[in-house]
Design a protein around this motif. Structure first.
Motif, PDB file in Angstrom:
ATOM      1  N   THR A 198       0.801  -1.230   0.000  1.00 25.43           N
ATOM      2  CA  THR A 198       0.000   0.000   0.000  1.00 25.43           C
ATOM      3  C   THR A 198       0.835   1.282   0.000  1.00 25.43           C
ATOM      4  OG1 THR A 198      -0.146  -0.183   2.421  1.00 25.43           O
ATOM      5  CG2 THR A 198      -1.981  -1.067   1.143  1.00 25.43           C
ATOM      6  N   VAL A 199       2.150   1.154   0.224  1.00 25.98           N
ATOM      7  CA  VAL A 199       3.031   2.328   0.292  1.00 25.98           C
ATOM      8  C   VAL A 199       4.176   2.135  -0.691  1.00 25.98           C
ATOM      9  CG1 VAL A 199       4.488   3.741   1.808  1.00 25.98           C
ATOM     10  CG2 VAL A 199       2.435   2.651   2.730  1.00 25.98           C
ATOM     11  N   GLN A 206       2.172  12.723  -0.516  1.00 26.53           N
ATOM     12  CA  GLN A 206       1.177  11.660  -0.520  1.00 26.53           C
ATOM     13  C   GLN A 206       1.717  10.384   0.131  1.00 26.53           C
ATOM     14  OE1 GLN A 206      -1.982  12.193  -1.448  1.00 26.53           O
ATOM     15  NE2 GLN A 206      -2.470  10.123  -0.694  1.00 26.53           N
ATOM     16  N   THR A 207       3.025  10.174  -0.018  1.00 23.83           N
ATOM     17  CA  THR A 207       3.657   9.009   0.605  1.00 23.83           C
ATOM     18  C   THR A 207       3.601   9.108   2.119  1.00 23.83           C
ATOM     19  OG1 THR A 207       5.159   8.721  -1.265  1.00 23.83           O
ATOM     20  CG2 THR A 207       5.812   7.706   0.812  1.00 23.83           C
ATOM     21  N   ILE A 218       1.336  10.681   3.813  1.00 27.40           N
ATOM     22  CA  ILE A 218      -0.065  10.440   4.187  1.00 27.40           C
ATOM     23  C   ILE A 218      -0.355   8.938   4.200  1.00 27.40           C
ATOM     24  CG2 ILE A 218      -2.464  10.760   3.465  1.00 27.40           C
ATOM     25  CD1 ILE A 218      -1.603  13.458   2.270  1.00 27.40           C
ATOM     26  N   ALA A 219       0.174   8.230   3.195  1.00 22.41           N
ATOM     27  CA  ALA A 219      -0.024   6.774   3.123  1.00 22.41           C
ATOM     28  C   ALA A 219       0.611   6.077   4.330  1.00 22.41           C
ATOM     29  CB  ALA A 219       0.569   6.234   1.831  1.00 22.41           C
ATOM     30  N   TRP A 226       1.017   7.408   7.306  1.00 19.69           N
ATOM     31  CA  TRP A 226       0.181   7.719   8.464  1.00 19.69           C
ATOM     32  C   TRP A 226      -1.061   6.823   8.488  1.00 19.69           C
ATOM     33  CZ3 TRP A 226       0.356   9.806  13.009  1.00 19.69           C
ATOM     34  CH2 TRP A 226      -0.820  10.158  13.674  1.00 19.69           C
ATOM     35  N   GLN A 227      -1.592   6.524   7.327  1.00 19.73           N
ATOM     36  CA  GLN A 227      -2.767   5.656   7.247  1.00 19.73           C
ATOM     37  C   GLN A 227      -2.434   4.218   7.634  1.00 19.73           C
ATOM     38  OE1 GLN A 227      -3.890   6.396   3.167  1.00 19.73           O
ATOM     39  NE2 GLN A 227      -5.264   8.094   3.711  1.00 19.73           N
ATOM     40  N   GLN A 228      -1.152   3.855   7.539  1.00 17.84           N
ATOM     41  CA  GLN A 228      -0.678   2.526   7.954  1.00 17.84           C
ATOM     42  C   GLN A 228       0.204   2.656   9.198  1.00 17.84           C
ATOM     43  OE1 GLN A 228      -1.477  -0.413   6.660  1.00 17.84           O
ATOM     44  NE2 GLN A 228      -2.754   0.428   5.034  1.00 17.84           N
ATOM     45  N   CYS A 229      -0.258   3.481  10.137  1.00 20.43           N
ATOM     46  CA  CYS A 229       0.567   3.859  11.294  1.00 20.43           C
ATOM     47  C   CYS A 229       1.016   2.653  12.127  1.00 20.43           C
ATOM     48  CB  CYS A 229      -0.200   4.851  12.165  1.00 20.43           C
ATOM     49  SG  CYS A 229       0.786   5.513  13.534  1.00 20.43           S
ATOM     50  N   THR A 252       3.638   0.717  10.363  1.00 19.59           N
ATOM     51  CA  THR A 252       4.861   1.531  10.320  1.00 19.59           C
ATOM     52  C   THR A 252       5.604   1.469  11.652  1.00 19.59           C
ATOM     53  OG1 THR A 252       3.860   3.047   8.730  1.00 19.59           O
ATOM     54  CG2 THR A 252       5.775   3.844   9.920  1.00 19.59           C
TER      55      THR A 252
END
Length: 296
Positions: A29-30, A214-215, A217-218, A220-223, A226
């Motif tokens: 996703t990233v 945008q990367t 943000i991506a 952060w969405q997969q915090c 990560t």
């Protein structure tokens, strides 16, 4: 202390296997740069915390002077590790997880060759045999399921390039450690860990803030994922840097190939990927190589 490098290497290999597994998941996703940053973004504050805790429990009244040579080693090592990580993420998309890791483990033989030729490092005959045994294991792992997928030159080249960049990183970390010999081993490793991860984190954050928000943000969405990558990366780097402050890079990295054992298990049970017969022979040779370098 003489054999503590073995424990730190095993700790590093185990946590690195899981870090790579989490990076593989994140890569769905990233993009490559985001997955690379995930390795450092939360590891940096952990590294700072580790330095503070270390000095709290084991204070050292020595004035530290970081030489120009130290910072050159840190910067080049950081850039090489960023490149190596990005190439490894590309490996995940070329072939299956375990084979990608196996190819990147060419790092050990490359580190041995560069260390001996350029940095006057020394290996015993048994140590060389262990390194070469590991190289044969890497070759077997690189074959994978060729009868089904075909031999991929691009996979081989990316794997060797990743291994070369990791080898350069490890050798320069070792050289940076030798610049801080006035400090105890653990304090040396802690400062190098903080320096390398801090540089990598800042340069990637700056790059992505300018060219690819945008990367971020991506990520952060997969915090949660990560955080898992960063935590495993911190523990693995702590193990590698401490072990390499005690023992030569070639020996540490050859024993570190035991990571492939963990990776194969993760590949089979976590990702449900099928392994070829050559993978089992490669695994056996890696275990033999690890035993040989410990004896060396």
């Amino acid at each position: 202390m003489a054999f503590s490098w073995i424990l730190f290497t095993l700790m590093a290999a185990f946590t690195q296997a899981w870090r790579n597994a989490f990076q593989k998941q994140l890569s769905h996703t990233v993009d490559v740069y985001g997955v690379t940053l995930a390795r450092f973004i939360f590891a940096f504050p952990l590294a700072i915390t580790y330095v503070l805790i270390l000095y709290q429990f084991d204070p050292v009244q020595i004035r530290i002077e970081f030489s120009q040579r130290y910072w050159v080693c840190i910067v080049i090592a950081g850039l090489a590790q960023i490149a190596a990580t990005a190439l490894m993420v590309q490996l995940f998309k070329q072939k299956n997880y375990a084979i990608g890791i196996g190819l990147a483990k060419s790092e050990a033989i490359l580190a041995a060759l560069i260390g001996v030729v350029c940095l006057q490092e020394h290996l015993s005959i048994l140590g060389w045999l262990g390194v070469l045994m590991g190289a044969i294991a890497v070759f077997l792992l690189s074959q994978g399921n060729q009868q089904h997928t075909g031999f991929s030159i691009s996979t081989l080249m990316i794997g060797i390039a990743s291994g070369l960049c990791f080898a350069i990183t490890s050798l320069l970390v070792r050289q940076a450690s030798l610049e801080l010999t006035i400090l105890p081993v653990f304090h040396r490793a802690a400062w190098i860990l903080c320096s390398v991860i801090g540089f990598e984190c800042m340069i990637l954050l700056l790059f992505l803030s300018i060219f690819s928000r945008q990367t971020l943000i991506a990520l952060w969405q997969q915090c949660i994922l990560t955080v898992k990558v960063s935590c495993c990366s911190f523990i693995a780097s702590l193990g590698w840097f401490t072990a390499m402050s005690i023992q030569s890079v070639a020996i540490v990295k050859t024993l570190g190939q035991i990571e492939v054992v963990f990776s194969l298990l993760i590949s089979a049970f976590f990702f449900k990927e099928r392994l070829a017969k050559t993978d089992h022979w490669g695994l056996l040779l890696i275990v033999i190589a690890a035993i040989m370098v410990i004896w060396a």
